[in-house]
Design a protein around this motif. Structure first.
Motif, PDB file in Angstrom:
ATOM      1  N   SER A 156       0.847  -1.196   0.000  1.00 45.55           N
ATOM      2  CA  SER A 156       0.000   0.000   0.000  1.00 45.55           C
ATOM      3  C   SER A 156       0.879   1.242   0.000  1.00 45.55           C
ATOM      4  O   SER A 156       2.063   1.193   0.327  1.00 45.55           O
ATOM      5  CB  SER A 156      -0.906  -0.003   1.233  1.00 45.55           C
ATOM      6  OG  SER A 156      -0.129   0.226   2.396  1.00 45.55           O
ATOM      7  N   CYS A 157       0.285   2.351  -0.329  1.00 43.82           N
ATOM      8  CA  CYS A 157       1.007   3.624  -0.339  1.00 43.82           C
ATOM      9  C   CYS A 157       1.516   3.956   1.067  1.00 43.82           C
ATOM     10  O   CYS A 157       2.628   4.456   1.226  1.00 43.82           O
ATOM     11  CB  CYS A 157       0.098   4.726  -0.865  1.00 43.82           C
ATOM     12  SG  CYS A 157       0.950   6.286  -1.123  1.00 43.82           S
ATOM     13  N   ASP A 158       0.726   3.637   2.069  1.00 41.35           N
ATOM     14  CA  ASP A 158       1.129   3.888   3.451  1.00 41.35           C
ATOM     15  C   ASP A 158       2.352   3.043   3.825  1.00 41.35           C
ATOM     16  O   ASP A 158       3.287   3.538   4.448  1.00 41.35           O
ATOM     17  CB  ASP A 158      -0.039   3.596   4.387  1.00 41.35           C
ATOM     18  CG  ASP A 158       0.202   4.103   5.794  1.00 41.35           C
ATOM     19  OD1 ASP A 158       0.731   5.234   5.921  1.00 41.35           O
ATOM     20  OD2 ASP A 158      -0.140   3.386   6.749  1.00 41.35           O
ATOM     21  N   ASP A 159       2.355   1.771   3.428  1.00 36.14           N
ATOM     22  CA  ASP A 159       3.500   0.896   3.701  1.00 36.14           C
ATOM     23  C   ASP A 159       4.746   1.381   2.975  1.00 36.14           C
ATOM     24  O   ASP A 159       5.847   1.352   3.525  1.00 36.14           O
ATOM     25  CB  ASP A 159       3.204  -0.539   3.281  1.00 36.14           C
ATOM     26  CG  ASP A 159       2.239  -1.238   4.220  1.00 36.14           C
ATOM     27  OD1 ASP A 159       2.046  -0.747   5.347  1.00 36.14           O
ATOM     28  OD2 ASP A 159       1.684  -2.274   3.816  1.00 36.14           O
ATOM     29  N   LEU A 160       4.588   1.834   1.738  1.00 38.38           N
ATOM     30  CA  LEU A 160       5.727   2.346   0.980  1.00 38.38           C
ATOM     31  C   LEU A 160       6.285   3.611   1.619  1.00 38.38           C
ATOM     32  O   LEU A 160       7.506   3.800   1.679  1.00 38.38           O
ATOM     33  CB  LEU A 160       5.319   2.633  -0.464  1.00 38.38           C
ATOM     34  CG  LEU A 160       5.025   1.409  -1.322  1.00 38.38           C
ATOM     35  CD1 LEU A 160       4.493   1.841  -2.677  1.00 38.38           C
ATOM     36  CD2 LEU A 160       6.253   0.535  -1.471  1.00 38.38           C
ATOM     37  N   HIS A 161       5.411   4.455   2.137  1.00 35.00           N
ATOM     38  CA  HIS A 161       5.874   5.675   2.796  1.00 35.00           C
ATOM     39  C   HIS A 161       6.637   5.342   4.072  1.00 35.00           C
ATOM     40  O   HIS A 161       7.680   5.942   4.361  1.00 35.00           O
ATOM     41  CB  HIS A 161       4.700   6.595   3.114  1.00 35.00           C
ATOM     42  CG  HIS A 161       5.137   7.904   3.654  1.00 35.00           C
ATOM     43  ND1 HIS A 161       5.196   8.156   5.000  1.00 35.00           N
ATOM     44  CD2 HIS A 161       5.584   9.030   3.042  1.00 35.00           C
ATOM     45  CE1 HIS A 161       5.645   9.379   5.201  1.00 35.00           C
ATOM     46  NE2 HIS A 161       5.897   9.931   4.025  1.00 35.00           N
ATOM     47  N   LYS A 162       6.151   4.368   4.843  1.00 35.70           N
ATOM     48  CA  LYS A 162       6.852   3.945   6.057  1.00 35.70           C
ATOM     49  C   LYS A 162       8.231   3.383   5.714  1.00 35.70           C
ATOM     50  O   LYS A 162       9.216   3.694   6.402  1.00 35.70           O
ATOM     51  CB  LYS A 162       6.028   2.903   6.805  1.00 35.70           C
ATOM     52  CG  LYS A 162       4.800   3.460   7.469  1.00 35.70           C
ATOM     53  CD  LYS A 162       3.983   2.351   8.098  1.00 35.70           C
ATOM     54  CE  LYS A 162       2.662   2.865   8.630  1.00 35.70           C
ATOM     55  NZ  LYS A 162       1.813   1.771   9.130  1.00 35.70           N
ATOM     56  N   LEU A 163       8.297   2.566   4.677  1.00 32.04           N
ATOM     57  CA  LEU A 163       9.568   1.991   4.258  1.00 32.04           C
ATOM     58  C   LEU A 163      10.525   3.079   3.797  1.00 32.04           C
ATOM     59  O   LEU A 163      11.706   3.077   4.144  1.00 32.04           O
ATOM     60  CB  LEU A 163       9.347   0.970   3.142  1.00 32.04           C
ATOM     61  CG  LEU A 163      10.585   0.293   2.576  1.00 32.04           C
ATOM     62  CD1 LEU A 163      11.358  -0.434   3.670  1.00 32.04           C
ATOM     63  CD2 LEU A 163      10.194  -0.660   1.466  1.00 32.04           C
ATOM     64  N   TRP A 164      10.020   4.038   3.034  1.00 36.44           N
ATOM     65  CA  TRP A 164      10.847   5.156   2.574  1.00 36.44           C
ATOM     66  C   TRP A 164      11.404   5.926   3.763  1.00 36.44           C
ATOM     67  O   TRP A 164      12.582   6.279   3.792  1.00 36.44           O
ATOM     68  CB  TRP A 164      10.009   6.081   1.692  1.00 36.44           C
ATOM     69  CG  TRP A 164      10.710   7.351   1.336  1.00 36.44           C
ATOM     70  CD1 TRP A 164      11.625   7.536   0.360  1.00 36.44           C
ATOM     71  CD2 TRP A 164      10.568   8.616   2.005  1.00 36.44           C
ATOM     72  NE1 TRP A 164      12.056   8.855   0.357  1.00 36.44           N
ATOM     73  CE2 TRP A 164      11.419   9.527   1.359  1.00 36.44           C
ATOM     74  CE3 TRP A 164       9.789   9.054   3.077  1.00 36.44           C
ATOM     75  CZ2 TRP A 164      11.527  10.853   1.757  1.00 36.44           C
ATOM     76  CZ3 TRP A 164       9.898  10.378   3.473  1.00 36.44           C
ATOM     77  CH2 TRP A 164      10.758  11.252   2.798  1.00 36.44           C
TER      78      TRP A 164
END
Length: 68
Positions: free
Chosen positions: A13-21
């Motif tokens: 998800s976009c939220d997971d990608l933002h956390k990873l970033w």
């Protein structure tokens, strides 16, 4: 997540990608700060291979996010 295990970022998800970033960005900043501190003291960085790995993962994250 296991170290070295490839992730299929398109399924995240976009939220997971933002956390990873954000985690990768913090790691990159910490490593760069450590490198500068060690360089100022004329000491060597114990495992310099971590820096290109973080940059590579940030690049992969950026590329996979721009494809969506």
């Amino acid at each position: 997540v296991e170290v070295g295990r490839p992730l299929n970022l398109r399924l995240k998800s976009c939220d997971d990608l933002h956390k990873l970033w954000y985690v990768l960005l913090k790691e990159k900043n910490m490593l760069m700060t450590l490198c500068q501190m060690l360089h100022a003291q004329n000491l060597r960085f114990s495992n310099p291979e971590r820096v290109p790995k973080v940059w590579s993962h940030l690049g992969c994250l950026f590329c996979s996010n721009s494809v969506q």
